[in-house]
Design a protein around this motif. Structure first.
Motif, PDB file in Angstrom:
ATOM      1  N   LEU A 317      33.138  35.688  51.189  1.00  0.00           N
ATOM      2  CA  LEU A 317      31.902  36.206  51.783  1.00  0.00           C
ATOM      3  C   LEU A 317      31.581  35.495  53.095  1.00  0.00           C
ATOM      4  O   LEU A 317      31.247  36.139  54.100  1.00  0.00           O
ATOM      5  CB  LEU A 317      30.745  36.039  50.803  1.00  0.00           C
ATOM      6  CG  LEU A 317      30.724  36.961  49.586  1.00  0.00           C
ATOM      7  CD1 LEU A 317      29.580  36.577  48.657  1.00  0.00           C
ATOM      8  CD2 LEU A 317      30.598  38.413  50.008  1.00  0.00           C
ATOM      9  N   ALA A 321      31.649  37.215  56.911  1.00  0.00           N
ATOM     10  CA  ALA A 321      30.435  37.240  57.734  1.00  0.00           C
ATOM     11  C   ALA A 321      30.686  36.598  59.093  1.00  0.00           C
ATOM     12  O   ALA A 321      30.284  37.138  60.136  1.00  0.00           O
ATOM     13  CB  ALA A 321      29.300  36.522  57.007  1.00  0.00           C
ATOM     14  N   LEU A 344      25.956  43.855  59.386  1.00  0.00           N
ATOM     15  CA  LEU A 344      25.598  43.590  57.997  1.00  0.00           C
ATOM     16  C   LEU A 344      26.309  44.551  57.049  1.00  0.00           C
ATOM     17  O   LEU A 344      26.779  44.161  55.976  1.00  0.00           O
ATOM     18  CB  LEU A 344      24.080  43.702  57.813  1.00  0.00           C
ATOM     19  CG  LEU A 344      23.223  42.643  58.522  1.00  0.00           C
ATOM     20  CD1 LEU A 344      21.743  42.931  58.297  1.00  0.00           C
ATOM     21  CD2 LEU A 344      23.574  41.247  58.025  1.00  0.00           C
ATOM     22  N   THR A 347      29.897  43.518  56.841  1.00  0.00           N
ATOM     23  CA  THR A 347      30.058  42.290  56.058  1.00  0.00           C
ATOM     24  C   THR A 347      29.934  42.561  54.565  1.00  0.00           C
ATOM     25  O   THR A 347      30.820  42.222  53.778  1.00  0.00           O
ATOM     26  CB  THR A 347      29.003  41.239  56.479  1.00  0.00           C
ATOM     27  OG1 THR A 347      29.190  40.921  57.863  1.00  0.00           O
ATOM     28  CG2 THR A 347      29.136  39.980  55.643  1.00  0.00           C
ATOM     29  N   TRP A 348      28.814  43.187  54.169  1.00  0.00           N
ATOM     30  CA  TRP A 348      28.592  43.411  52.738  1.00  0.00           C
ATOM     31  C   TRP A 348      29.474  44.546  52.215  1.00  0.00           C
ATOM     32  O   TRP A 348      29.796  44.596  51.035  1.00  0.00           O
ATOM     33  CB  TRP A 348      27.125  43.724  52.485  1.00  0.00           C
ATOM     34  CG  TRP A 348      26.731  43.604  51.047  1.00  0.00           C
ATOM     35  CD1 TRP A 348      26.298  44.596  50.216  1.00  0.00           C
ATOM     36  CD2 TRP A 348      26.730  42.410  50.253  1.00  0.00           C
ATOM     37  NE1 TRP A 348      26.030  44.110  48.964  1.00  0.00           N
ATOM     38  CE2 TRP A 348      26.288  42.757  48.950  1.00  0.00           C
ATOM     39  CE3 TRP A 348      27.076  41.073  50.511  1.00  0.00           C
ATOM     40  CZ2 TRP A 348      26.178  41.829  47.928  1.00  0.00           C
ATOM     41  CZ3 TRP A 348      26.960  40.144  49.482  1.00  0.00           C
ATOM     42  CH2 TRP A 348      26.512  40.530  48.216  1.00  0.00           C
ATOM     43  N   SER A 384      33.329  42.133  44.055  1.00  0.00           N
ATOM     44  CA  SER A 384      33.178  43.245  44.990  1.00  0.00           C
ATOM     45  C   SER A 384      32.738  44.513  44.279  1.00  0.00           C
ATOM     46  O   SER A 384      31.846  45.235  44.746  1.00  0.00           O
ATOM     47  CB  SER A 384      34.503  43.492  45.726  1.00  0.00           C
ATOM     48  OG  SER A 384      34.801  42.436  46.609  1.00  0.00           O
ATOM     49  N   GLN A 388      28.853  43.809  45.191  1.00  0.00           N
ATOM     50  CA  GLN A 388      28.805  44.422  46.518  1.00  0.00           C
ATOM     51  C   GLN A 388      28.818  45.945  46.448  1.00  0.00           C
ATOM     52  O   GLN A 388      28.036  46.617  47.120  1.00  0.00           O
ATOM     53  CB  GLN A 388      29.991  43.939  47.359  1.00  0.00           C
ATOM     54  CG  GLN A 388      29.900  42.474  47.777  1.00  0.00           C
ATOM     55  CD  GLN A 388      31.124  42.022  48.533  1.00  0.00           C
ATOM     56  OE1 GLN A 388      32.060  41.474  47.941  1.00  0.00           O
ATOM     57  NE2 GLN A 388      31.139  42.259  49.827  1.00  0.00           N
ATOM     58  N   ALA A 392      25.607  48.115  47.850  1.00  0.00           N
ATOM     59  CA  ALA A 392      25.840  48.464  49.251  1.00  0.00           C
ATOM     60  C   ALA A 392      24.921  49.594  49.717  1.00  0.00           C
ATOM     61  O   ALA A 392      24.590  49.690  50.904  1.00  0.00           O
ATOM     62  CB  ALA A 392      27.299  48.861  49.461  1.00  0.00           C
ATOM     63  N   VAL A 395      21.691  48.613  51.635  1.00  0.00           N
ATOM     64  CA  VAL A 395      22.035  48.039  52.938  1.00  0.00           C
ATOM     65  C   VAL A 395      22.407  49.149  53.919  1.00  0.00           C
ATOM     66  O   VAL A 395      21.967  49.168  55.075  1.00  0.00           O
ATOM     67  CB  VAL A 395      23.197  47.029  52.800  1.00  0.00           C
ATOM     68  CG1 VAL A 395      23.579  46.465  54.170  1.00  0.00           C
ATOM     69  CG2 VAL A 395      22.810  45.901  51.853  1.00  0.00           C
TER      70      VAL A 395
END
Length: 404
Positions: A317, A321, A344, A347-348, A384, A388, A392, A395
């Motif tokens: 992570l 980033a 962002l 990244t995520w 993940s 994530q 997601a 986000v």
């Protein structure tokens, strides 16, 4: 291995993939997570049924590397939109080169000094970094489509994932050669090896794509063109990787892009069937790789390697980033800068999935640290999928429209 055993393995894996689809449908879970669950169910049921599939961590390298990987890469490359890819080529290129190398280095440094064990040398840390540099946006792209995200954002995520997968696999191949042969050498020799493998694969892919396009036009048949292109996916990878010892993934990717560009004016006549073909092939092979992960995963690894797994998650992570931020900063004054909101999302949304599993399953069990690396990668992939992938959406919803 005799033919009936091979057929039995294929049928068994496919049946578990179908079970995964049923679980996904009934439980409203993401497809890859459902197939992982199906693989775990299969692994636990086999002893009670008295069935031995012959599938072992030691004998599935060629299956995942020469059968599954070519289709995953070719299918992803085929669906990239050339016009949008061209618009975002600079950030994609930077993320797939500088970004991958930086991610690999940061993960290697973080894992090596955090684990600090003589059984986990630098080469093991670098292999872990290379494997975890590859991202898989399958779940994120599905969410992007559901939320009607801009095509530019989807192309940026898909294109970056495709090209960084290619770079990560080449980097992994070079590092694995160093690990298995214990060869000495200078930094310059490693750089030369990386460049020759990388660009050698591109040359092979371009030539193979050109030949396939000419053959498709010569045969002038939709079904024949489909056969040629499916053969191209496997053939370009095999020739490059096995015969010429250059990058098969670069060959498959460049072959797909070359063939599609050369045949774009004949799309309605020759390529009507190829889209659905790649859709079901890509889905089938994605199912199979997560089923394989479920079959070989052992919960003992989470007890024995829990600290290494937590270190890998944090390193993955953090490295992602930092690399996204550094690369995006370099695009600030370009025609296509990457906004903070999209950073962002990148990244995520940089999930680790099918390609990471393919690479870690191709590690030779003769390496004393293969179990540690596999545990770390499996832990990151599960994070993940469960964290994530499932979070997601908010986000993406919040930042999808933020574009400078």
């Amino acid at each position: 291995m005799i033919i009936p055993e091979i057929v039995g393995q294929i049928l068994f894996l496919t049946s578990l993939g179908l079970l995964g689809l049923v679980i996904s449908r009934l439980a409203k879970l993401e497809m890859t997570l459902s197939c992982l669950i199906a693989g775990v169910i299969g692994a636990y049921c086999l002893p009670f049924l008295g069935i031995d599939t012959g599938i072992r961590a030691s004998n599935i390298k060629d299956l995942v590397f020469f059968v599954i990987l070519p289709i995953l890469i070719f299918e992803a490359a085929w669906h990239i939109q050339p016009a949008l890819l061209k618009r975002w080529l600079l950030p994609i290129f930077l993320l797939a080169t500088i970004g991958v190398l930086l991610t690999c280095a940061l993960i290697a440094v973080g894992s090596y000094y955090s684990i600090a064990h003589e059984g986990f040398p630098w080469i093991a840390a670098l292999l872990t970094g290379a494997i975890l540099s590859a991202t898989d946006p399958v779940a994120v792209v599905a969410t992007l489509k559901q939320l009607n995200a801009p095509d530019d954002l989807t192309t940026l995520i898909e294109g970056e994932s495709l090209f960084n997968d290619a770079t990560a696999v080449v980097l992994f191949t070079v590092l694995l050669a160093v690990a298995t042969t214990q060869q000495g050498g200078t930094d310059q020799s490693y750089i030369i090896l990386f460049v020759s493998v990388f660009f050698g694969g591109i040359v092979v892919g371009v030539i193979a794509g050109l030949v396939a396009a000419i053959l498709s036009l010569l045969l002038a048949s939709r079904s024949s063109a489909t056969i040629v292109l499916v053969f191209l996916a496997f053939g370009s990878f095999y020739i490059a990787e096995h015969l010429l010892h250059v990058s098969g993934i670069m060959a498959a990717m460049s072959a797909a892009i070359t063939a599609k560009l050369l045949l774009r004016e004949h799309e309605t006549q020759l390529l009507c069937d190829i889209g659905p073909t790649w859709d079901w092939l890509g889905r089938l092979f994605t199912l199979l790789i997560f089923v394989l992960m479920g079959l070989v995963i052992q919960f003992q690894m989470f007890l024995d390697q829990w600290l290494a797994i937590l270190i890998a998650i944090a390193a993955a992570l953090g490295a992602r980033a930092i690399s996204v931020f550094v690369v995006s900063l370099s695009t600030r004054f370009s025609v296509r800068p990457v906004s903070f909101g999209w950073q962002l999302i990148l990244t995520w949304g940089g999930l680790r999935g099918a390609i990471a599993i393919v690479l870690v399953l191709s590690l030779p069990v003769s390496l004393p640290y293969w179990w540690t690396i596999q545990s770390m990668v499996f832990g990151v992939v599960l994070f993940s999928l469960l964290v994530q992938g499932l979070t997601a959406g908010p986000v993406i919803q919040k930042y999808k429209g933020q574009q400078l």
